[in-house]
Design an enzyme around this catalytic site. Structure first.
Site, PDB file in Angstrom:
ATOM      1  CG  ASP A  80     -10.322  -1.899   2.195  1.00 11.55           C
ATOM      2  OD1 ASP A  80     -10.693  -2.997   1.759  1.00 11.55           O
ATOM      3  OD2 ASP A  80      -9.123  -1.620   2.444  1.00 11.55           O
ATOM      4  CB  ILE A 234      -2.456  -1.030  -4.244  1.00  9.43           C
ATOM      5  CG1 ILE A 234      -2.384  -2.114  -5.314  1.00  9.43           C
ATOM      6  CG2 ILE A 234      -1.088  -0.371  -4.005  1.00  9.43           C
ATOM      7  CD1 ILE A 234      -1.284  -3.136  -5.154  1.00  9.43           C
ATOM      8  CG  ASN A 235      -3.431   1.600   2.099  1.00 14.11           C
ATOM      9  OD1 ASN A 235      -2.944   2.681   1.794  1.00 14.11           O
ATOM     10  ND2 ASN A 235      -4.255   1.472   3.121  1.00 14.11           N
TER      11      ASN A 235
END
Ligand code: 13P
Length: 287
Positions: A80, A234-235
């Protein structure tokens, strides 16, 4: 097992999205994968450059492989926000299923030039490539004390996205449509710019990725998926669930020193967050 491209195409055609859930250690992975297994959902495990350097590229691949084998769930791995082309090449060599080149801080022509290079080696290896046009800014390791508003000039522009895609033949495009990395103190992030997303869908016509998914109002997520979002990152929400629970558990058990005991609550809370997201994104039962 079908590859990630298969699931992204299927999601685009059927109107649901795959979650990308970032992690920086094994116990977070356990919570994420247990949720995917329970819900029979394909998932993407994400590592930023920072997370990947902490975990190790080979180690991340080994975890994915072991868990795919054990659970039979389609678990994929994405690098990412890779800003270094060389590091993306290392991720591909290690066995990642997907790479995201983040050239969003570069002038458009340089972003395109580097993306073309990334696409060339990514496609050669048969993996999925995500490009990015527009800017998110901010930093997912913090909570914002004020309501955060993304600047108009940072939103993805239709003409820039079109120009980018003409030259860089990516599989999916990260677009800036009102989200930011991190979450503000109210817990609810600003609404998505759905008009801009509709414009992008109609005039650019590529499957898109929503970054900064934490805190985004649920109705907006559902509308976003109808307008061509196939992957949602989503983190922060997972980090919060994990870290807050760990703090509370340790505060309540001052003499506890056994990680496999004190981490279990955090794993369970991560699992709960991911199960909610899988339901919201519509990927339940799609494995
Ligand atoms: P959040 O931390 O806001 O969920 O964003 C995650 C993300 O977009 C990773 O690329």
């Amino acid at each position: 097992m079908k590859n990630l491209k298969y699931y992204l195409d299927k999601a685009y055609k059927e109107g649901w999205a795959i979650g990308q859930f970032n992690f920086s250690d094994w116990s977070q992975v356990r919570g994420i994968v247990q949720a995917a297994q329970n819900m029979k959902s394909p998932i993407i495990l994400g590592t930023s450059e920072g997370e990947a350097k902490f975990v190790g590229l080979q180690e991340a691949v080994a975890m994915r492989d072991a868990l795919r084998k054990k659970t039979g769930v389609p678990i994929f791995l994405n690098l990412d926000h890779g800003k270094s082309v060389d590091y993306l090449k290392e991720a591909v060599a290690a066995g990642y299923d997907m790479i995201h080149f983040d050239g969003s801080k570069l002038p458009l022509d340089e972003n395109i030039k580097k993306s073309v290079e990334v696409v060339a080696f990514g496609k050669w290896k048969g993996i999925v490539v995500e490009g990015e046009v527009g800017r998110f800014g901010t930093d997912a390791s913090k909570l914002y004390t004020e309501k955060f508003q993304i600047k108009e000039e940072d939103l993805t522009k239709v003409d820039e996205a079109k120009e980018y895609l003409k030259k860089a033949h990516i599989d999916v495009m990260a677009v800036s449509i009102g989200t930011f990395h991190g979450i503000d103190a109210s817990g609810v992030s600003p609404h998505l710019k759905l008009d801009r997303l509709k414009d992008l869908k109609e005039n650019v016509g590529i499957a898109m990725v929503l970054h900064g998914g934490s805190g985004t109002p649920e109705e907006d997520i559902k509308e976003g998926i109808k307008l061509g979002i196939v992957k949602i990152n989503i983190n922060t929400e997972t980090r919060l669930a994990y870290t807050k629970t760990l703090r509370n558990t340790l505060d309540a058990n001052k003499d506890q020193i056994t990680p496999y005991k004190y981490l279990q609550n955090s794993i369970n809370e991560v699992q709960k967050v991911i199960e909610e997201k899988i339901k919201l994104f519509g990927s339940e039962g799609k494995a």
